[in-house]
Design an enzyme around this catalytic site. Structure first.
Site, PDB file in Angstrom:
ATOM      1  N   HIS A 130       0.835  -1.202   0.000  1.00 59.34           N
ATOM      2  CA  HIS A 130       0.000   0.000   0.000  1.00 59.34           C
ATOM      3  C   HIS A 130       0.875   1.258   0.000  1.00 59.34           C
ATOM      4  O   HIS A 130       0.619   2.214  -0.745  1.00 59.34           O
ATOM      5  CB  HIS A 130      -0.907   0.019   1.235  1.00 59.34           C
TER       6      HIS A 130
ATOM      7  N   HIS B 128       1.121  -4.074   9.119  1.00 58.91           N
ATOM      8  CA  HIS B 128       2.541  -3.838   8.860  1.00 58.91           C
ATOM      9  C   HIS B 128       3.222  -3.261  10.082  1.00 58.91           C
ATOM     10  O   HIS B 128       2.598  -2.562  10.898  1.00 58.91           O
ATOM     11  CB  HIS B 128       2.731  -2.877   7.680  1.00 58.91           C
TER      12      HIS B 128
END
Length: 331
Positions: free
Chosen positions: A179, A233
């Protein structure tokens, strides 16, 4: 009655400068010149698809390592399908919008091509590193043990996952953040593009121009932050992904466009070549010499010279918005 002298036909107007590069007149030529680039782009896209099918490296996860991998398994604040919408389609809308206003097919074509190279090269690098590193995500525990009951190897004390295979596969793709890298690749390219169009670094001190340039980067940064907030993450993942995307975006932009701080930063390199080497349409039009002056001929040998000094004097009377409308920086 005396014969009246015949009227001499009006001399045809002399067109100054090369023909303007519209989509209908120059689109096919520009596409043909870059057909190899588009072919390479398709190969890069195919490589990225293949990397997503590869099973990533399953890094060893021991019992004592799960303390930092037990974060909740949440849904994405920014879904995967939204990334190409704001990072690719959004910038393309900006490129097309400027084309509709200024009708420069070189600018639109090279901006779209550079943007696609930026996001696809970033995608290949990101997915290749993901597959090679195999770092577990912060929510790996719940991917590995959906029922919350851990199981370990009796000797190595490594985890024995019993979750869904596809979910576990994604659990080994934490580094770097896709992303973040895609966001900075697409929106970073847009930021470079806007910097050239508003002449952000013209040394006139207009801070409002910096706000325009930084807005896409702010959006990319917020997407990166959401990846940490969603526990998909680690912070190192989004930091590395953002740097990767921004570096690739910078290289791709400068491949097609001059630096925004330069005098020629408004239009791509190819448009400057078009100005210096205009096509022959209808009557003969000769190209400029090495001093960047343009000479044109029609019927006779009529020469018109436009010096860069005169262009600078005329442009100095324009305000900042008029400069952008006049396409300052393009020869």
């Amino acid at each position: 009655m005396a014969d009246q002298p015949e009227e001499m036909p009006a001399a045809p107007a002399i067109r100054l400068g090369p023909p303007h590069p519209y989509l209908k007149t120059h689109g096919g030529k520009v596409a043909r010149l870059h057909r190899l680039d588009w072919a390479v782009l398709l190969l890069i896209a195919a490589a990225d698809v293949g990397l997503n099918l590869v099973e990533p490296f399953h890094r060893f996860v021991g019992e004592d390592m799960l303390a930092d991998l037990r974060y909740p398994l949440k849904s994405n604040t920014v879904p995967v399908w939204a990334v190409p919408v704001y990072a690719v389609i959004g910038p393309i809308v900006v490129f097309v919008g400027l084309y509709l206003k200024r009708r420069n097919v070189y600018d639109m074509h090279h901006a779209i091509l550079g943007l696609l190279f930026s996001v696809l090269i970033t995608g290949v690098l990101t997915d290749a590193i993901k597959d090679g590193v195999g770092r577990p995500r912060p929510n790996f525990f719940w991917r590995c043990f959906p029922d919350g009951v851990p199981k370990y190897d009796n000797i190595t004390r490594g985890v024995l996952c019993d979750g869904v295979a596809s979910v576990i596969k994604e659990g080994h793709k934490s580094f770097p953040s896709g992303h973040s890298s895609w966001s900075f690749a697409g929106l970073g390219f847009l930021s470079w593009y806007l910097a050239g169009k508003v002449k952000a670094f013209d040394r006139r001190g207009h801070v409002a121009k910096l706000c325009v340039v930084l807005l896409p980067l702010l959006l990319a940064a917020m997407v990166a932050v959401s990846r940490v907030d969603d526990y998909w993450h680690h912070w190192q993942d989004v930091f590395a992904g953002g740097i990767l995307g921004l570096v690739v975006a910078s290289f791709c932009y400068l491949q097609f466009f001059p630096p925004p701080s330069g005098e020629q930063g408004f239009w791509p390199h190819a448009y400057s070549e078009h100005i210096l080497n205009p096509e022959r349409e209808g009557q003969a039009q000769s190209t400029a010499s090495s001093n960047h002056h343009r000479r044109l001929s029609s019927r006779g040998h009529v020469a018109v010279e436009m010096s860069t000094a005169t262009a600078s004097q005329e442009a100095s009377s324009l305000g900042p918005m008029e400069e952008m409308e006049e396409g300052r920086g393009a020869r």
